[in-house]
Design a protein around this motif. Structure first.
Motif, short mmCIF file in Angstrom:
data_model
loop_
_atom_site.label_atom_id
_atom_site.label_comp_id
_atom_site.label_asym_id
_atom_site.label_seq_id
_atom_site.Cartn_x
_atom_site.Cartn_y
_atom_site.Cartn_z
N GLY A 14 0.77 -1.24 0.00
CA GLY A 14 0.00 0.00 0.00
C GLY A 14 0.80 1.28 0.00
N LEU A 15 2.13 1.19 0.17
CA LEU A 15 2.95 2.38 0.29
C LEU A 15 4.33 2.09 -0.31
CD1 LEU A 15 2.98 5.23 1.79
CD2 LEU A 15 4.02 4.01 3.70
N PRO A 16 4.81 2.95 -1.19
CA PRO A 16 6.16 2.71 -1.73
C PRO A 16 7.20 2.87 -0.62
CG PRO A 16 5.29 4.81 -2.54
CD PRO A 16 4.21 4.16 -1.74
N CYS A 17 7.89 1.79 -0.31
CA CYS A 17 8.83 1.78 0.81
C CYS A 17 10.22 1.35 0.36
CB CYS A 17 8.36 0.81 1.89
SG CYS A 17 6.76 1.21 2.59
N GLU A 18 11.21 1.91 1.01
CA GLU A 18 12.58 1.47 0.80
C GLU A 18 12.97 0.38 1.79
OE1 GLU A 18 15.55 4.44 0.42
OE2 GLU A 18 14.37 5.61 -1.00
N PHE A 19 12.31 0.39 2.95
CA PHE A 19 12.63 -0.59 4.00
C PHE A 19 11.43 -0.73 4.91
CE2 PHE A 19 14.18 -1.65 8.26
CZ PHE A 19 14.98 -2.75 8.00
N VAL A 20 11.10 -1.95 5.28
CA VAL A 20 10.04 -2.22 6.26
C VAL A 20 10.51 -3.37 7.14
CG1 VAL A 20 7.64 -2.91 6.65
CG2 VAL A 20 8.21 -1.51 4.65
N GLU A 21 10.44 -3.18 8.43
CA GLU A 21 10.75 -4.23 9.41
C GLU A 21 9.62 -4.24 10.43
OE1 GLU A 21 13.43 -6.31 9.56
OE2 GLU A 21 12.95 -7.15 11.51
N ILE A 22 8.94 -5.35 10.59
CA ILE A 22 7.85 -5.48 11.55
C ILE A 22 8.17 -6.66 12.45
CG2 ILE A 22 5.38 -5.87 11.90
CD1 ILE A 22 5.95 -3.24 10.45
N GLN A 23 8.00 -6.45 13.74
CA GLN A 23 8.23 -7.52 14.71
C GLN A 23 7.05 -7.59 15.67
OE1 GLN A 23 11.97 -6.62 16.61
NE2 GLN A 23 13.15 -7.12 14.78
N GLY A 24 6.83 -8.77 16.19
CA GLY A 24 5.78 -8.99 17.17
C GLY A 24 5.58 -10.48 17.34
N ASP A 25 5.49 -10.93 18.58
CA ASP A 25 5.39 -12.37 18.78
C ASP A 25 4.11 -12.82 19.48
OD1 ASP A 25 5.97 -11.42 21.31
OD2 ASP A 25 7.90 -12.43 21.48
N ASP A 26 3.23 -11.87 19.81
CA ASP A 26 2.00 -12.30 20.46
C ASP A 26 0.78 -12.25 19.54
OD1 ASP A 26 1.33 -9.61 20.32
OD2 ASP A 26 1.06 -9.34 22.48
N GLY A 27 0.98 -11.81 18.28
CA GLY A 27 -0.10 -11.82 17.31
C GLY A 27 -1.01 -10.62 17.33
N VAL A 28 -0.85 -9.70 18.30
CA VAL A 28 -1.70 -8.51 18.36
C VAL A 28 -0.92 -7.21 18.61
CG1 VAL A 28 -3.82 -9.71 19.00
CG2 VAL A 28 -2.28 -8.92 20.79
N HIS A 29 0.27 -7.29 19.19
CA HIS A 29 1.09 -6.12 19.47
C HIS A 29 2.36 -6.20 18.63
CE1 HIS A 29 -1.29 -6.73 23.18
NE2 HIS A 29 -1.41 -5.41 23.11
N PHE A 30 2.63 -5.11 17.89
CA PHE A 30 3.75 -5.12 16.95
C PHE A 30 4.55 -3.83 17.05
CE2 PHE A 30 0.36 -7.73 15.30
CZ PHE A 30 1.03 -8.90 14.94
N THR A 31 5.80 -3.90 16.64
CA THR A 31 6.64 -2.72 16.47
C THR A 31 7.16 -2.73 15.04
OG1 THR A 31 8.65 -3.85 17.20
CG2 THR A 31 7.37 -2.69 18.89
N GLY A 32 7.46 -1.55 14.53
CA GLY A 32 7.93 -1.53 13.16
C GLY A 32 8.72 -0.29 12.80
N ILE A 33 9.51 -0.45 11.75
CA ILE A 33 10.25 0.64 11.13
C ILE A 33 9.81 0.68 9.67
CG2 ILE A 33 12.51 1.48 10.40
CD1 ILE A 33 13.68 -0.03 12.83
N VAL A 34 9.45 1.86 9.20
CA VAL A 34 9.04 2.04 7.81
C VAL A 34 9.80 3.24 7.24
CG1 VAL A 34 7.13 2.44 6.21
CG2 VAL A 34 6.74 1.11 8.30
N VAL A 35 10.45 3.02 6.11
CA VAL A 35 11.20 4.07 5.42
C VAL A 35 10.55 4.30 4.06
CG1 VAL A 35 13.45 4.77 4.51
CG2 VAL A 35 13.33 3.33 6.57
N SER A 36 10.14 5.55 3.80
CA SER A 36 9.49 5.85 2.53
C SER A 36 9.74 7.30 2.13
CB SER A 36 7.98 5.62 2.64
OG SER A 36 7.33 5.99 1.44
N ALA A 37 9.97 7.50 0.85
CA ALA A 37 10.09 8.85 0.31
C ALA A 37 8.76 9.60 0.43
CB ALA A 37 10.54 8.81 -1.14
N GLU A 38 7.67 8.87 0.57
CA GLU A 38 6.34 9.49 0.74
C GLU A 38 6.27 10.32 2.02
OE1 GLU A 38 3.39 9.12 -1.32
OE2 GLU A 38 4.95 8.48 -2.70
N PHE A 39 7.19 10.11 2.94
CA PHE A 39 7.17 10.82 4.22
C PHE A 39 7.81 12.20 4.14
CE2 PHE A 39 7.47 6.38 6.32
CZ PHE A 39 6.12 6.16 6.11
#
Length: 85
Positions: A14-39
């Motif tokens: 859904g978004l042109p990204c240069e980098f995306v990292e998503i983490q989360g191990d309980d299936g409902v709470h997540f953390t992430g890094i998103v890098v995009s020129a759209e920002f």
């Protein structure tokens, strides 16, 4: 329960990204890094809203929380080493 890999896929779809990292191990709470020129030129709140928009109704339902760090490509080049990437 939701998978971090599916969140990553939806964001990248859904978004042109240069980098995306998503983490989360309980299936409902997540953390992430998103890098995009759209920002470029957008406040952090608008950057986060752009990412949440890619997830639609999943936010607040299947995805209870997504803690984000968003960066433009230039800012990412400055900080990624300090974040271990």
């Amino acid at each position: 329960m939701f998978e971090a890999s599916e969140i990553k896929r939806l964001i990248e779809q859904g978004l042109p990204c240069e980098f995306v990292e998503i983490q989360g191990d309980d299936g409902v709470h997540f953390t992430g890094i998103v890098v995009s020129a759209e920002f470029e030129g957008k406040l952090k709140v608008r950057q986060h809203q752009a990412v949440y928009a890619t997830l639609g109704k999943l936010m607040g339902n299947e995805i209870h929380a997504l803690q984000l760090q968003t960066f433009t490509p230039a800012k990412w080049a400055e900080v990624r080493g300090g974040l271990g990437f």
